[in-house]
Design a protein around this motif. Structure first.
Motif, PDB file in Angstrom:
ATOM      1  N   VAL A  36      38.157 -54.644  15.838  1.00  0.00           N
ATOM      2  CA  VAL A  36      38.641 -55.343  17.028  1.00  0.00           C
ATOM      3  C   VAL A  36      39.584 -56.473  16.616  1.00  0.00           C
ATOM      4  O   VAL A  36      40.661 -56.664  17.202  1.00  0.00           O
ATOM      5  N   HIS A  37      39.193 -57.208  15.581  1.00  0.00           N
ATOM      6  CA  HIS A  37      40.053 -58.275  15.061  1.00  0.00           C
ATOM      7  C   HIS A  37      41.366 -57.697  14.545  1.00  0.00           C
ATOM      8  O   HIS A  37      42.458 -58.206  14.849  1.00  0.00           O
ATOM      9  N   ALA A  38      41.275 -56.619  13.762  1.00  0.00           N
ATOM     10  CA  ALA A  38      42.475 -56.029  13.173  1.00  0.00           C
ATOM     11  C   ALA A  38      43.431 -55.531  14.247  1.00  0.00           C
ATOM     12  O   ALA A  38      44.656 -55.697  14.118  1.00  0.00           O
ATOM     13  N   ALA A  39      42.910 -54.915  15.294  1.00  0.00           N
ATOM     14  CA  ALA A  39      43.776 -54.412  16.358  1.00  0.00           C
ATOM     15  C   ALA A  39      44.575 -55.539  16.990  1.00  0.00           C
ATOM     16  O   ALA A  39      45.773 -55.384  17.283  1.00  0.00           O
ATOM     17  N   ALA A  40      43.936 -56.687  17.185  1.00  0.00           N
ATOM     18  CA  ALA A  40      44.641 -57.832  17.761  1.00  0.00           C
ATOM     19  C   ALA A  40      45.730 -58.338  16.810  1.00  0.00           C
ATOM     20  O   ALA A  40      46.844 -58.666  17.230  1.00  0.00           O
ATOM     21  N   VAL A  41      45.411 -58.384  15.522  1.00  0.00           N
ATOM     22  CA  VAL A  41      46.386 -58.807  14.519  1.00  0.00           C
ATOM     23  C   VAL A  41      47.558 -57.831  14.469  1.00  0.00           C
ATOM     24  O   VAL A  41      48.733 -58.233  14.453  1.00  0.00           O
ATOM     25  N   PHE A  42      47.247 -56.539  14.436  1.00  0.00           N
ATOM     26  CA  PHE A  42      48.295 -55.526  14.354  1.00  0.00           C
ATOM     27  C   PHE A  42      49.193 -55.565  15.597  1.00  0.00           C
ATOM     28  O   PHE A  42      50.416 -55.457  15.505  1.00  0.00           O
ATOM     29  N   ARG A  43      48.576 -55.726  16.765  1.00  0.00           N
ATOM     30  CA  ARG A  43      49.349 -55.749  18.008  1.00  0.00           C
ATOM     31  C   ARG A  43      50.287 -56.954  18.030  1.00  0.00           C
ATOM     32  O   ARG A  43      51.467 -56.832  18.411  1.00  0.00           O
ATOM     33  N   ALA A  44      49.781 -58.107  17.621  1.00  0.00           N
ATOM     34  CA  ALA A  44      50.603 -59.319  17.608  1.00  0.00           C
ATOM     35  C   ALA A  44      51.787 -59.187  16.657  1.00  0.00           C
ATOM     36  O   ALA A  44      52.844 -59.797  16.875  1.00  0.00           O
ATOM     37  N   ALA A  45      51.610 -58.378  15.602  1.00  0.00           N
ATOM     38  CA  ALA A  45      52.674 -58.171  14.628  1.00  0.00           C
ATOM     39  C   ALA A  45      53.651 -57.073  15.050  1.00  0.00           C
ATOM     40  O   ALA A  45      54.623 -56.812  14.337  1.00  0.00           O
ATOM     41  N   GLY A  46      53.383 -56.423  16.170  1.00  0.00           N
ATOM     42  CA  GLY A  46      54.257 -55.357  16.646  1.00  0.00           C
ATOM     43  C   GLY A  46      54.028 -54.017  15.980  1.00  0.00           C
ATOM     44  O   GLY A  46      54.882 -53.126  16.058  1.00  0.00           O
ATOM     45  N   ALA A  47      52.873 -53.842  15.331  1.00  0.00           N
ATOM     46  CA  ALA A  47      52.577 -52.572  14.657  1.00  0.00           C
ATOM     47  C   ALA A  47      52.349 -51.461  15.676  1.00  0.00           C
ATOM     48  O   ALA A  47      51.806 -51.691  16.761  1.00  0.00           O
ATOM     49  N   ARG A  48      52.746 -50.258  15.292  1.00  0.00           N
ATOM     50  CA  ARG A  48      52.525 -49.080  16.140  1.00  0.00           C
ATOM     51  C   ARG A  48      51.702 -48.007  15.438  1.00  0.00           C
ATOM     52  O   ARG A  48      50.983 -47.255  16.088  1.00  0.00           O
ATOM     53  N   GLU A  49      51.826 -47.936  14.104  1.00  0.00           N
ATOM     54  CA  GLU A  49      51.145 -46.893  13.337  1.00  0.00           C
ATOM     55  C   GLU A  49      50.125 -47.526  12.408  1.00  0.00           C
ATOM     56  O   GLU A  49      50.436 -48.470  11.682  1.00  0.00           O
ATOM     57  N   VAL A  50      48.918 -46.993  12.437  1.00  0.00           N
ATOM     58  CA  VAL A  50      47.822 -47.530  11.625  1.00  0.00           C
ATOM     59  C   VAL A  50      47.254 -46.419  10.747  1.00  0.00           C
ATOM     60  O   VAL A  50      46.971 -45.313  11.228  1.00  0.00           O
ATOM     61  N   LEU A  51      47.095 -46.727   9.492  1.00  0.00           N
ATOM     62  CA  LEU A  51      46.359 -45.865   8.561  1.00  0.00           C
ATOM     63  C   LEU A  51      44.977 -46.462   8.389  1.00  0.00           C
ATOM     64  O   LEU A  51      44.856 -47.640   8.028  1.00  0.00           O
ATOM     65  N   GLU A  52      43.937 -45.675   8.673  1.00  0.00           N
ATOM     66  CA  GLU A  52      42.579 -46.134   8.369  1.00  0.00           C
ATOM     67  C   GLU A  52      42.055 -45.361   7.169  1.00  0.00           C
ATOM     68  O   GLU A  52      41.989 -44.129   7.173  1.00  0.00           O
ATOM     69  N   LEU A  53      41.642 -46.088   6.147  1.00  0.00           N
ATOM     70  CA  LEU A  53      41.055 -45.520   4.945  1.00  0.00           C
ATOM     71  C   LEU A  53      39.542 -45.508   5.094  1.00  0.00           C
ATOM     72  O   LEU A  53      38.940 -46.511   5.478  1.00  0.00           O
ATOM     73  N   GLY A  54      38.913 -44.380   4.777  1.00  0.00           N
ATOM     74  CA  GLY A  54      37.465 -44.291   4.900  1.00  0.00           C
ATOM     75  C   GLY A  54      37.016 -44.325   6.349  1.00  0.00           C
ATOM     76  O   GLY A  54      36.071 -45.031   6.707  1.00  0.00           O
ATOM     77  N   ALA A  55      37.669 -43.531   7.177  1.00  0.00           N
ATOM     78  CA  ALA A  55      37.422 -43.578   8.627  1.00  0.00           C
ATOM     79  C   ALA A  55      36.066 -43.016   9.021  1.00  0.00           C
ATOM     80  O   ALA A  55      35.560 -43.316  10.107  1.00  0.00           O
ATOM     81  N   GLY A  56      35.466 -42.174   8.183  1.00  0.00           N
ATOM     82  CA  GLY A  56      34.150 -41.625   8.493  1.00  0.00           C
ATOM     83  C   GLY A  56      34.141 -40.857   9.798  1.00  0.00           C
ATOM     84  O   GLY A  56      35.001 -40.006  10.052  1.00  0.00           O
ATOM     85  N   GLN A  57      33.182 -41.164  10.652  1.00  0.00           N
ATOM     86  CA  GLN A  57      33.035 -40.464  11.926  1.00  0.00           C
ATOM     87  C   GLN A  57      33.986 -40.983  13.001  1.00  0.00           C
ATOM     88  O   GLN A  57      34.069 -40.404  14.072  1.00  0.00           O
ATOM     89  N   GLY A  58      34.672 -42.087  12.710  1.00  0.00           N
ATOM     90  CA  GLY A  58      35.822 -42.430  13.526  1.00  0.00           C
ATOM     91  C   GLY A  58      35.704 -43.495  14.587  1.00  0.00           C
ATOM     92  O   GLY A  58      36.622 -43.652  15.387  1.00  0.00           O
ATOM     93  N   ARG A  59      34.629 -44.273  14.613  1.00  0.00           N
ATOM     94  CA  ARG A  59      34.513 -45.231  15.725  1.00  0.00           C
ATOM     95  C   ARG A  59      35.688 -46.213  15.740  1.00  0.00           C
ATOM     96  O   ARG A  59      36.183 -46.576  16.820  1.00  0.00           O
ATOM     97  N   ASP A  60      36.189 -46.626  14.572  1.00  0.00           N
ATOM     98  CA  ASP A  60      37.299 -47.576  14.538  1.00  0.00           C
ATOM     99  C   ASP A  60      38.633 -46.883  14.757  1.00  0.00           C
ATOM    100  O   ASP A  60      39.496 -47.392  15.483  1.00  0.00           O
ATOM    101  N   ALA A  61      38.836 -45.724  14.142  1.00  0.00           N
ATOM    102  CA  ALA A  61      40.079 -44.977  14.366  1.00  0.00           C
ATOM    103  C   ALA A  61      40.246 -44.646  15.845  1.00  0.00           C
ATOM    104  O   ALA A  61      41.355 -44.746  16.398  1.00  0.00           O
ATOM    105  N   LEU A  62      39.167 -44.255  16.493  1.00  0.00           N
ATOM    106  CA  LEU A  62      39.229 -43.932  17.919  1.00  0.00           C
ATOM    107  C   LEU A  62      39.527 -45.172  18.750  1.00  0.00           C
ATOM    108  O   LEU A  62      40.262 -45.104  19.748  1.00  0.00           O
TER     109      LEU A  62
END
Length: 221
Positions: A36-62
């Motif tokens: 949740v913190h990272a999404a806010a940081v990424f959005r403020a920076a204007g990011a559009r594409e995110v790579l998640e390493l070790g996504a597992g079952q996906g709760r954060d990627a989703l």
């Protein structure tokens, strides 16, 4: 990787395969607090594409996908990624999520300077040697665009499980079948060399609780 390191890595891969297979949705559907913190940081920076390493079952990627990011979710467990894809379809975000089976010890499946942001919740503190962790962070920097953000979390040496269970050397300790590389602060600082280190935030998670750092660093422009 040494023969012993390769053996430990394969044991851990099989352990996670069995764990995900036997416990679908074991982490629930809500995103982690660091995501949740990272999404806010990424959005403020204007990011559009995110790579998640070790996504597992996906709760954060989703979660990133629901927040409007395009996500590449990687993990070394095909079982976890199968569950992630099924959940992406059920949540209506399949078009924004791509998955790829990937071992963090291998080069990232991305071109140079091709992604806006990278997120890794406790992936760097898995059964990776210090050398392998450095190599992974070098790969993350290669894949990030100038100004790109890298947010990661790791368990550190203040955690109750540090030096508990079976020791594998290099500050890797196995407890309950899960091998963890516990971080000293000097490792965090070493990994930030050549980056802009924005934050090292201490927090706790889970019932033990686990003691972690959330680290935010960026590629200089």
């Amino acid at each position: 990787m040494s023969e012993y390191g390769h053996e430990l890595a394969e044991v851990q891969r099989e352990h996670w395969q069995r764990t995900y297979g036997g416990h679908p949705g074991m982490y629930g559907v809500e995103p982690s607090t660091p995501a949740v913190h990272a999404a806010a940081v990424f959005r403020a920076a204007g990011a559009r594409e995110v790579l998640e390493l070790g996504a597992g079952q996906g709760r954060d990627a989703l979660y990133f996908a629901r927040e409007g990011f395009t996500v590449l979710a990687t993990d070394f467990s095909p079982v976890g990624l199968e569950q992630l894809r099924a959940a992406a379809g059920a949540q209506g975000v399949a078009e924004r999520v791509t998955t790829k089976v990937h071992d963090a010890r291998d080069p990232l499946p991305l071109a140079d300077a091709s992604v806006d942001a990278v997120f890794a919740h406790m992936l760097l503190c898995m059964a990776l040697s210090t050398r392998e962790i450095h190599a992974l962070v070098t790969e993350v920097r290669r894949a990030l665009r100038p100004g790109g953000f890298f947010v990661y979390t790791v368990r550190h040496t203040g955690d109750a499980h540090y030096r508990a269970g079976t020791g594998h050397g290099d500050d890797i300790w196995e407890h309950g079948g899960f091998a963890v590389h516990f971080f000293h602060r000097r490792l965090v600082d070493a990994l930030a060399e050549g980056w802009n280190l924005r934050e090292v935030h201490a927090f706790a998670e889970g019932g033990l609780p686990r003691r972690l750092w959330r680290v935010t660093q960026t590629v200089p422009r």
